[in-house]
Design an enzyme around this catalytic site. Structure first.
Site, short mmCIF file in Angstrom:
data_model
loop_
_atom_site.label_atom_id
_atom_site.label_comp_id
_atom_site.label_asym_id
_atom_site.label_seq_id
_atom_site.Cartn_x
_atom_site.Cartn_y
_atom_site.Cartn_z
N HIS A 154 3.76 12.35 -52.40
CA HIS A 154 3.94 12.44 -53.60
C HIS A 154 5.34 11.84 -54.54
CE1 HIS A 154 6.18 15.76 -51.94
NE2 HIS A 154 6.78 15.92 -52.93
N HIS A 185 8.36 12.86 -55.58
CA HIS A 185 9.54 13.55 -55.58
C HIS A 185 10.54 12.55 -54.92
CE1 HIS A 185 8.03 17.62 -56.95
NE2 HIS A 185 8.21 16.74 -57.94
N ASP A 221 12.96 12.94 -52.61
CA ASP A 221 13.14 13.41 -51.26
C ASP A 221 11.90 12.91 -50.38
OD1 ASP A 221 11.71 15.61 -52.84
OD2 ASP A 221 12.20 16.74 -50.76
N HIS A 222 10.77 12.40 -51.02
CA HIS A 222 9.71 11.86 -50.13
C HIS A 222 9.28 10.29 -50.43
CE1 HIS A 222 8.26 15.85 -48.80
NE2 HIS A 222 8.75 16.23 -49.91
N HIS A 272 1.35 21.10 -56.46
CA HIS A 272 2.58 20.88 -56.41
C HIS A 272 3.14 19.88 -57.49
CE1 HIS A 272 6.81 20.64 -54.74
NE2 HIS A 272 6.41 19.50 -54.29
N ASP A 284 4.16 18.17 -49.72
CA ASP A 284 4.62 19.57 -50.05
C ASP A 284 3.33 20.37 -50.70
OD1 ASP A 284 7.04 18.71 -49.43
OD2 ASP A 284 7.90 18.65 -51.45
N HIS A 324 8.02 19.35 -44.80
CA HIS A 324 9.26 19.93 -44.61
C HIS A 324 9.30 21.34 -43.59
CE1 HIS A 324 11.62 18.88 -48.59
NE2 HIS A 324 10.29 18.94 -49.04
#
Length: 250
Positions: free
Chosen positions: A54, A56, A58-59, A110, A133, A172
């Protein structure tokens, strides 16, 4: 097929997916490119693709650097917010990585960019799913861009339909905190108690399996009396919504 977890940032996972037959590699969410590419280089195999779960940061935040370091890569994703994307996937779209067969599962809830990647190694009768996520061990992602119905469909219709022995690699390391919450709403579940104890001693709790999540994850047990009692709801979507709100405030 081999999957190598690469811990990144404070609690993220990138993954290196290895086609052991064809000697090819893909990476999932390489948010720290130096770490991930070093792991790829150590294998001595060709990197062919980036699978982005996705948008975001942090990915997907390492995509541009990986694309620059490895020109010609195919970079897969779910919508136009994926950096350096070369191929936007639709729900159910299939492709191959060497001898591995990959199916994109669009999993809203999400984010609306969320794709889970179901990978089959038919030669060795192995299967894994990278869930970003959407599905965590013992939990699920917050509903930033979707509804409880979206997350219900993603978890309890689409992912729940995968074979029980499918290995689950999430985005995560939230497992122990997820289990603390899960035991507050499903505390008499012996499978949950046993898995929570087992995972408490592990630095890396990946992989889980779809079967284990169906047995222990409160967001995949929304039709069970214990979760209905904990929420005061009976409709599974309403149970999921209530459990998500309880988790947000836990």
């Amino acid at each position: 097929m081999k999957v190598i977890p690469v811990p990144c940032l404070s609690d993220n996972y990138a993954y290196v997916l290895v086609d052991t037959e064809g000697k090819r590699v893909a990476v999932i969410d390489p948010v720290e490119p130096e770490k991930v590419l070093a792991q790829v280089e150590s294998l001595g195999m060709k990197l062919e693709a980036v699978l982005t779960t996705h948008h975001h940061a942090d990915h997907s935040g390492g995509n541009n650097e990986v694309a620059k370091a490895k020109p010609g890569l195919e970079i897969f994703g779910g919508d136009l917010r994926i950096p350096s994307m070369t191929k936007q996937l639709q729900d159910g779209e299939e492709f191959t990585l060497g001898s591995l067969h990959v199916r994109a599962i669009q999993t809203f809830g999400h984010t609306t960019s969320s794709i889970c990647y179901y990978v089959q190694d038919k030669l060795n009768d192995e299967r894994v799913v990278f869930t970003g996520d959407t599905l965590f061990v013992g939990g699920c992602g917050r509903l930033f861009e979707g509804t409880p119905q979206d997350m219900y469909d993603s978890l309890n219709v689409k992912l729940a339909a995968l074979p029980r022995d499918t290995k689950v690699y999430a985005g995560h390391e939230y497992t122990n905190s997820n289990f603390k919450f899960a035991r507050s709403v499903d505390g008499d579940n012996p499978d949950l108690i046993a898995k929570a104890l087992r995972c408490a001693a592990l630095p890396i709790t990946m992989p889980s399996t779809i079967g284990e999540e169906l047995d222990t994850n409160p967001f995949m047990r929304v039709d069970q009396p214990a979760l209905q009692k904990a929420t005061g709801k009976t409709d599974p979507v309403e149970v999921l919504a209530a459990v998500r709100q309880m988790k947000d405030n836990f």
